[in-house]
Enzyme design. Structure first.
Site: not given
Length: 789
Positions: A126, A171, A215, A309, A532, A579, A659, A667-668
């Site tokens: 492209s 790829d 491929r 997939v 971390t 933190g 809300r 998250q950990q």
């Protein structure tokens, strides 16, 4: 939030898009993240005052023309695109554009709309087509004049066509960039499938042979996805086209599978790249591998072909951030280009955005294929750069043939996804180097309590995909226990230390360095690998675990935004961890399309809060009737999440309701992302090779004695490279009170989030990528942040 200042005015004077028209198109195979790139181009283009057009269905739409194919984009037309996979504006192969007549039609369609700036998102085919179009542009305009379709004024006015490319390909097959848009998301899809398959394979003691994509156009096989996914899931064997196995590989593979089963492993995973070949250029198919395993070993073996997939699903946080950065950079590049500027491609080098001449990248990519065709596989690997870098470090091939030592590895601080992958890599690279590896449970607390034992190769099997810390980790610092730790070092004859952790690990390493004056046991090479979710360790732009946390935030925000699509007129306040470090809130905000993100590093007051409420009130009048606001947990002691929620609720009464959601320790948790698995694998392997080198250098009179500053280091990603830095030298870079670096690279991304959320803000273009040149890879690159990403 902020109003334009003098810096912003300079930006508009030098980079105004007024009177310019930019078109964006996606071409070739689709890739997750393309929509994020389109969104960034559209919004940045409109932000600088340019007209922006969609070209639907790639080059086919450009050739066909018409209002449906080339349509002006609005700010709202790209809302809700960020989290969508594929490409909303469509992509198609276009034979007509390959002909002169087709390009003539395309030129006419662009001139009719005054479009002379083109942003192409696609692969090298492209981008090559776009460059040819640019080179022919003046000739095409002359032909259009001769045919009476345009006049001479149009030729003068639209005399030059400017091209900027972004590489969208799952790829990762394009030379000149460490990562292409879509690759990380494809790895997510592969790892999700492999993790699921491993549970059923273990239940039935099966062997699974998986085929992954790679491929391109059915002619150029690429093994990046196969290699990196194999590293990320701890596969037993991987077959890729760039590294054809030697004769007799079948027997070696079967011996390896058999040995793993003998070691109490209940399953085997073999990953085969689409287009894999042997050294005689004979294709290696999944069915061939399956038949081989069944015939030679009698194992119950199944084949799974992942197929498309890998192209589907939502883009990962990494791809959204990459695509957003590249999209903004592409618009800046278009505004800065001149008639003499070559067509460029916006690339990622380490953690930096760079611009490279498009055709130099294409030429290098074609050289790789030429080397493959000529069976010069080693040369192809070096040209591509990434593969040798990953395999050499993570497979222990670059062994330093020296002495054998005892090395201890421990986790310190809060758990972070990817820690286990780092430990596994350290143990196996250490053993492959001939060392004896010791695991310390529960950090420095376990160290002084004597919770140390030798850890063998098989002990870390299956660790790569496990979240948390299997060794156990504590925040305890060593200063009060140095005497007992020294006793344990002496008792187990520990010659080097690898500490994997966050800010506590950094502090702990400095305390051990200080203890060298009193205890010779600490006069050994010591290295820290940052791990971390907060990404707050000085000396490194990235930490193991932060990417997984970002994906958790992004996934949650996607679901929250979706819940608002039905109710409308709703604003969500989301609290993130970190933190005092605002990395997760800021970068998560960019990935999730947030309207605002409050952090400690960028002070805010009640006027800013009021301004944000007014911004959201105005937003509710349009088509997008929802809002998303992120707040770092320690951004302000008075303006708490509850306070902001109540303020927004009161000030937005009658216009929107609110809300709130505190994400907390989710998250950990969870399985580590492909990035964290492979970043942990790569950086830990590199740390082990450094320790081996330092131990050999400092071995004197029968013992290791290392007491210089450069033998106690932190290994971190700095801009474009992984760098070993003495921890002593990092003191001046550290805000110890708030446990953050004094300067943080990601703060430069915050204006992007604000611009894409339609705030007027200053944008510093001084850090934008400058045009560079492709460097031929003689040695494997050290810059790839995915080095296995």
């Amino acid at each position: 939030m902020a109003q334009p200042d003098n810096q912003s005015k300079r930006f508009f004077e030098s980079l105004s898009g007024a009177g310019k028209s930019i078109a964006v198109l996606t071409s070739g195979g689709d890739a997750q993240g393309m929509n994020a790139a389109v969104r960034a181009v559209v919004r940045m283009g409109i932000y600088v005052g340019a007209k922006v057009y969609f070209i639907r269905e790639g080059y086919q739409g450009m050739v066909d023309g018409g209002e449906e194919n080339i349509k002006e984009a609005s700010w709202e037309s790209v809302s809700s695109m960020l989290q969508m996979g594929g490409t909303v504006i469509g992509s198609a192969r276009c034979k007509e554009f390959r002909s002169h007549e087709g390009r003539l039609k395309a030129a006419h369609n662009l001139v009719q709309r005054g479009i002379t700036n083109l942003c192409v998102i696609g692969g090298d085919g492209s981008l090559t087509g776009a460059n040819l179009f640019r080179e022919e542009w003046s000739g095409l305009l002359e032909e259009l004049v001769q045919q009476g379709l345009i006049d001479e004024d149009a030729v003068q006015k639209y005399s030059a066509l400017h091209i900027v490319g972004m590489v969208g390909s799952i790829d990762n097959d394009f030379c000149g960039t460490d990562m292409t848009i879509g690759t990380d998301s494809a790895l997510h899809r592969i790892i999700e499938v492999v993790d699921a398959i491993m549970t059923t394979a273990q239940s039935h003691q099966r062997t699974f042979v998986l085929e992954v994509m790679g491929r391109h156009f059915q002619i150029r096989p690429v093994g990046y996805l196969a290699l990196v996914s194999a590293l990320a899931c701890g596969a037993d064997w991987v077959l890729i086209p760039e590294m054809p196995p030697e004769d007799g590989w079948e027997e070696k593979m079967c011996q390896k599978l058999s040995a793993n089963r003998a070691g109490m492993k209940r399953l085997n995973i073999i990953i085969v790249a689409e287009g894999a070949i042997d050294c005689n250029n004979k294709p290696i198919t999944t069915d061939h591998v399956k038949d081989l395993v069944v015939r030679c070993l009698g194992f119950d073996t199944r084949v799974t072909i992942l197929g498309h997939v890998q192209r589907g699903g939502t883009p990962s946080a990494f791809d959204r951030i990459l695509a957003s950065r590249m999209g903004v950079e592409a618009v800046i590049a278009l505004l800065e280009t001149t008639a003499n500027t070559p067509a460029c491609v916006v690339s990622l080098c380490g953690n930096q955005a760079v611009r490279l001449p498009l055709m130099e990248c294409v030429q290098m990519t074609q050289e790789v294929q030429k080397a493959m065709d000529e069976k010069k596989f080693e040369e192809a690997v070096k040209l591509r750069g990434r593969y040798s870098h990953v395999t050499n470090h993570c497979s222990g091939f670059d062994q330093l043939n020296g002495l054998n030592f005892n090395i201890a590895v421990l986790n310190v601080g809060a758990p972070a996804a990817g820690m286990n992958a780092a430990v596994r890599s350290a143990v196996r690279v250490g053993i492959s180097e001939g060392h004896k590896m010791f695991a310390v449970n529960d950090g420095f607390e376990g160290f002084y309590k004597g919770q140390i034992k030798e850890i063998k190769w098989a002990d870390v099997g299956g660790w790569t995909g496990q979240g948390g810390s299997l060794l156990g980790t504590k925040r305890t610092l060593p200063a009060k226990h140095v005497e007992k730790i020294a006793e344990q070092m002496r008792a187990h004859n520990i010659n080097a230390l690898l500490v994997i952790g966050g800010f506590e690990a950094y502090l702990g390493l400095m305390e051990l360095l200080e203890a060298r004056g009193k205890y010779d046991e600490f006069c050994v090479p010591m290295v820290m690998v940052p791990a971390t979710v907060s990404n707050n360790v000085p000396g490194s732009d990235l930490s193991i675990g932060a990417d997984t946390a970002l994906n958790a935030i992004t996934d949650t925000c996607d679901r929250i935004k979706q819940s608002a699509s039905g109710t409308k007129r709703r604003v969500f306040i989301i609290e993130t961890m970190g933190g005092y470090c605002g990395y997760l809130a800021s970068v998560g905000g960019l990935a999730a399309g947030a309207d605002a993100a409050y952090i400690y590093e960028e002070p805010f007051d009640i006027r800013d809060l009021q301004s944000n409420v007014e911004h959201l009130t105005e937003k509710m009048k349009g088509a997008i009737q929802r809002g998303l606001v992120l707040r770092n947990e320690n951004s302000n002691e008075n303006y708490t999440t509850d306070f902001i929620y109540q303020l927004y609720s009161e000030e937005g009464r009658g216009v929107f309701d609110c809300r709130k959601n505190v994400l907390g320790h989710m998250q950990q948790g969870g399985a580590p992302s492909p990035f964290d698995r492979n970043f942990g694998t790569k950086i830990s392997a590199k740390a082990m090779l450094w320790l081996t080198k330092k131990m050999n250098e400092t071995f004197r009179q029968g013992r290791v004695f290392a007491n210089t500053e450069d033998t106690c280091c932190l290994l971190g990603m700095r801009r474009r490279a992984l760098v070993f830095q003495p921890v002593v030298q990092l003191k001046d870079e550290t805000d110890f009170v708030h446990r953050i670096p004094k300067e943080q690279w990601w703060l430069k991304l915050r204006p992007l989030m604000k611009i894409l959320a339609k705030y007027k803000t200053s944008y510093d273009v001084s850090d934008s990528g400058q045009l560079e040149h492709v460097v031929r890879n003689i040695q494997p690159k050290e810059s790839d942040p995915s080095g296995a990403m």
